[in-house]
Design a protein around this motif. Structure first.
Motif, PDB file in Angstrom:
ATOM      1  N   VAL A 115       0.805  -1.225   0.000  1.00 15.70           N
ATOM      2  CA  VAL A 115       0.000   0.000   0.000  1.00 15.70           C
ATOM      3  C   VAL A 115       0.838   1.275   0.000  1.00 15.70           C
ATOM      4  N   ASN A 116       2.078   1.188   0.488  1.00 15.96           N
ATOM      5  CA  ASN A 116       2.918   2.398   0.545  1.00 15.96           C
ATOM      6  C   ASN A 116       3.778   2.575  -0.693  1.00 15.96           C
ATOM      7  N   ARG A 117       3.710   1.618  -1.586  1.00 14.93           N
ATOM      8  CA  ARG A 117       4.437   1.679  -2.854  1.00 14.93           C
ATOM      9  C   ARG A 117       5.905   1.984  -2.649  1.00 14.93           C
ATOM     10  N   GLN A 118       6.397   3.055  -3.249  1.00 15.69           N
ATOM     11  CA  GLN A 118       7.833   3.328  -3.202  1.00 15.69           C
ATOM     12  C   GLN A 118       8.264   4.199  -2.027  1.00 15.69           C
ATOM     13  N   LEU A 119       7.333   4.592  -1.181  1.00 13.76           N
ATOM     14  CA  LEU A 119       7.687   5.435  -0.039  1.00 13.76           C
ATOM     15  C   LEU A 119       8.543   4.660   0.963  1.00 13.76           C
ATOM     16  N   ARG A 120       9.571   5.308   1.505  1.00 18.60           N
ATOM     17  CA  ARG A 120      10.456   4.660   2.475  1.00 18.60           C
ATOM     18  C   ARG A 120      10.047   5.030   3.902  1.00 18.60           C
ATOM     19  N   LEU A 121      10.170   4.052   4.768  1.00 14.81           N
ATOM     20  CA  LEU A 121       9.843   4.254   6.171  1.00 14.81           C
ATOM     21  C   LEU A 121      10.939   5.058   6.865  1.00 14.81           C
ATOM     22  N   ALA A 122      10.543   6.023   7.676  1.00 18.43           N
ATOM     23  CA  ALA A 122      11.510   6.752   8.517  1.00 18.43           C
ATOM     24  C   ALA A 122      11.737   5.897   9.763  1.00 18.43           C
ATOM     25  N   SER A 123      12.692   4.979   9.670  1.00 19.50           N
ATOM     26  CA  SER A 123      12.921   4.034  10.759  1.00 19.50           C
ATOM     27  C   SER A 123      13.393   4.752  12.021  1.00 19.50           C
ATOM     28  N   SER A 124      13.304   4.063  13.150  1.00 21.68           N
ATOM     29  CA  SER A 124      13.733   4.661  14.419  1.00 21.68           C
ATOM     30  C   SER A 124      15.227   4.977  14.394  1.00 21.68           C
ATOM     31  N   SER A 125      16.020   4.132  13.719  1.00 23.22           N
ATOM     32  CA  SER A 125      17.465   4.398  13.632  1.00 23.22           C
ATOM     33  C   SER A 125      17.744   5.629  12.772  1.00 23.22           C
ATOM     34  N   PHE A 126      16.980   5.789  11.678  1.00 29.67           N
ATOM     35  CA  PHE A 126      17.139   6.978  10.833  1.00 29.67           C
ATOM     36  C   PHE A 126      16.763   8.240  11.606  1.00 29.67           C
ATOM     37  N   LEU A 127      15.662   8.204  12.322  1.00 27.65           N
ATOM     38  CA  LEU A 127      15.231   9.375  13.081  1.00 27.65           C
ATOM     39  C   LEU A 127      16.229   9.724  14.182  1.00 27.65           C
ATOM     40  N   ASP A 137      15.661   9.933  28.590  1.00 27.92           N
ATOM     41  CA  ASP A 137      15.182   8.880  29.493  1.00 27.92           C
ATOM     42  C   ASP A 137      13.820   8.344  29.048  1.00 27.92           C
ATOM     43  N   LEU A 138      13.784   7.767  27.854  1.00 28.62           N
ATOM     44  CA  LEU A 138      12.539   7.199  27.332  1.00 28.62           C
ATOM     45  C   LEU A 138      12.100   5.992  28.159  1.00 28.62           C
ATOM     46  N   THR A 139      10.798   5.825  28.253  1.00 32.51           N
ATOM     47  CA  THR A 139      10.212   4.639  28.895  1.00 32.51           C
ATOM     48  C   THR A 139       9.089   4.146  27.984  1.00 32.51           C
ATOM     49  N   ASP A 140       8.278   3.238  28.481  1.00 34.32           N
ATOM     50  CA  ASP A 140       7.131   2.783  27.701  1.00 34.32           C
ATOM     51  C   ASP A 140       5.887   3.627  27.972  1.00 34.32           C
ATOM     52  N   LYS A 141       6.056   4.721  28.717  1.00 35.64           N
ATOM     53  CA  LYS A 141       4.961   5.647  29.011  1.00 35.64           C
ATOM     54  C   LYS A 141       5.167   6.960  28.258  1.00 35.64           C
ATOM     55  N   CYS A 142       4.077   7.602  27.903  1.00 37.91           N
ATOM     56  CA  CYS A 142       4.166   8.892  27.213  1.00 37.91           C
ATOM     57  C   CYS A 142       4.697   9.962  28.158  1.00 37.91           C
ATOM     58  N   GLN A 143       5.692  10.723  27.663  1.00 32.36           N
ATOM     59  CA  GLN A 143       6.280  11.819  28.435  1.00 32.36           C
ATOM     60  C   GLN A 143       6.401  13.050  27.541  1.00 32.36           C
ATOM     61  N   CYS A 199       3.349  11.099  21.393  1.00 31.41           N
ATOM     62  CA  CYS A 199       3.501  10.252  22.582  1.00 31.41           C
ATOM     63  C   CYS A 199       4.971   9.862  22.643  1.00 31.41           C
ATOM     64  N   VAL A 200       5.733  10.554  23.486  1.00 29.55           N
ATOM     65  CA  VAL A 200       7.189  10.347  23.551  1.00 29.55           C
ATOM     66  C   VAL A 200       7.469   9.107  24.397  1.00 29.55           C
ATOM     67  N   ARG A 201       7.698   7.994  23.708  1.00 26.90           N
ATOM     68  CA  ARG A 201       7.933   6.715  24.385  1.00 26.90           C
ATOM     69  C   ARG A 201       8.655   5.771  23.430  1.00 26.90           C
ATOM     70  N   PHE A 202       9.035   4.599  23.957  1.00 30.17           N
ATOM     71  CA  PHE A 202       9.580   3.543  23.116  1.00 30.17           C
ATOM     72  C   PHE A 202       8.471   2.933  22.262  1.00 30.17           C
ATOM     73  N   ILE A 203       8.859   2.317  21.153  1.00 26.83           N
ATOM     74  CA  ILE A 203       7.934   1.481  20.405  1.00 26.83           C
ATOM     75  C   ILE A 203       7.499   0.350  21.318  1.00 26.83           C
ATOM     76  N   ARG A 204       6.251  -0.048  21.247  1.00 27.98           N
ATOM     77  CA  ARG A 204       5.764  -1.132  22.106  1.00 27.98           C
ATOM     78  C   ARG A 204       6.638  -2.377  21.971  1.00 27.98           C
ATOM     79  N   GLY A 205       7.070  -2.901  23.098  1.00 29.76           N
ATOM     80  CA  GLY A 205       7.881  -4.106  23.099  1.00 29.76           C
ATOM     81  C   GLY A 205       9.368  -3.871  22.951  1.00 29.76           C
ATOM     82  N   SER A 206       9.782  -2.594  22.765  1.00 23.89           N
ATOM     83  CA  SER A 206      11.202  -2.280  22.603  1.00 23.89           C
ATOM     84  C   SER A 206      11.705  -1.477  23.795  1.00 23.89           C
ATOM     85  N   THR A 207      13.013  -1.579  24.042  1.00 21.77           N
ATOM     86  CA  THR A 207      13.642  -0.762  25.093  1.00 21.77           C
ATOM     87  C   THR A 207      14.753   0.102  24.514  1.00 21.77           C
TER      88      THR A 207
END
Length: 281
Positions: A115-127, A137-143, A199-207
């Protein structure tokens, strides 16, 4: 008199399969759209026709059973006083055959991996390489966001039908998307709702990895405030239409994820690089 309904049923059995086979050849039912969502009505018509074909299949099975009963002498078809046997097979001529609340209807996502065709994802490492973390000090909660470069671009604004907190360039781009939707499909526009943006937090399931929401570059949307079921490969029809407008503006749709998240729309890497090059981010 038993012969009359048997003849009617036999004709129906002959005609129905022909319609069943020929109709899809004339009107393709596959939801495979190569252009932007300019005609929402056509998308809804396709879903309506698909439902009608399902009704035809069901009724054909009912007719087959009735013919078998007639031929075996198990019982005659009960004619109505006016001679109409249709109601015996579940036909209700008094009810319109249409999808109610089409935009909120849940449908399968066709070719969702593409569905996204040729568009590239802005991955967390790229950002992270481009901006650093949105806060250390990111956590799994929004800050709150503490990254000075990003925080200076953060705004809270009413954008079309929703209120969002995002980076200014993302808000401006979102406003363009919504304005195109409003002009093209005002009925759909009026039913757009949000399930959140910043929502400033980690991706769900990631640290280690920060979500695009953490950078103010993503928004969750739905129709009529009804939340989508995560990971079932289905979504509201209205969201499939929205996705075409977002793609044209350079946004990625979360329907393509391994675990489908069709409420999620985020700015693509292509768009982020464009804004960085232009000095607006």
């Amino acid at each position: 008199m038993r012969l009359v309904p048997a003849i009617i049923l036999a004709v129906a059995i002959i005609v129905a399969p022909v319609l069943w086979y020929v109709f899809p050849l004339i009107v393709p039912l596959e939801e495979n759209f190569e252009g932007p969502a300019i005609d929402s009505g056509a998308r809804i018509e396709i879903e309506m026709l698909s439902q009608q074909m399902d009704d035809v299949r069901t009724r054909l099975e009912q007719l087959s059973l009735e013919v078998s009963r007639v031929q075996s002498g198990a019982g005659a078809v009960a004619l109505q006083p006016d001679g109409d046997a249709a109601d015996s097979f579940g036909f209700d001529s008094s009810s319109p055959n249409e999808i109610i609340d089409a935009y909120a209807q849940v449908v399968l996502i066709a070719n969702r991996k593409k569905v996204n065709r040729q568009l590239r994802l802005a991955s967390s490492s790229f950002l992270r390489e481009t901006f650093g973390l949105p806060r250390e000090d990111l956590t799994d909660k929004c800050q709150s966001m503490t990254n000075e470069r990003l925080e200076s671009k953060l705004v809270l604004e009413q954008v079309g039908p929703v209120r969002v907190r995002m980076l200014q360039p993302a808000v401006d781009s979102l406003r363009t998307v919504f304005e195109n939707i409003r002009k093209t499909d005002p009925d759909l526009y009026d039913r757009i709702n949000t399930a959140g943006s910043l929502c400033v937090r980690f991706i769900r399931g990631s640290t280690t990895s920060a979500s695009a929401h953490a950078y103010g570059l993503a928004v969750d949307l739905n129709i009529d405030g009804v939340l989508d079921t995560l990971g079932d490969g289905k979504t509201q029809l209205g969201l499939t239409i929205l996705a075409d407008f977002f793609r044209e503006e350079g946004w990625v749709w979360g329907a393509a994820w391994g675990r489908e998240d069709s409420m999620h729309f985020e700015v693509s890497r292509d768009k982020v690089e464009e804004w960085v090059a232009a000095g607006i981010l």
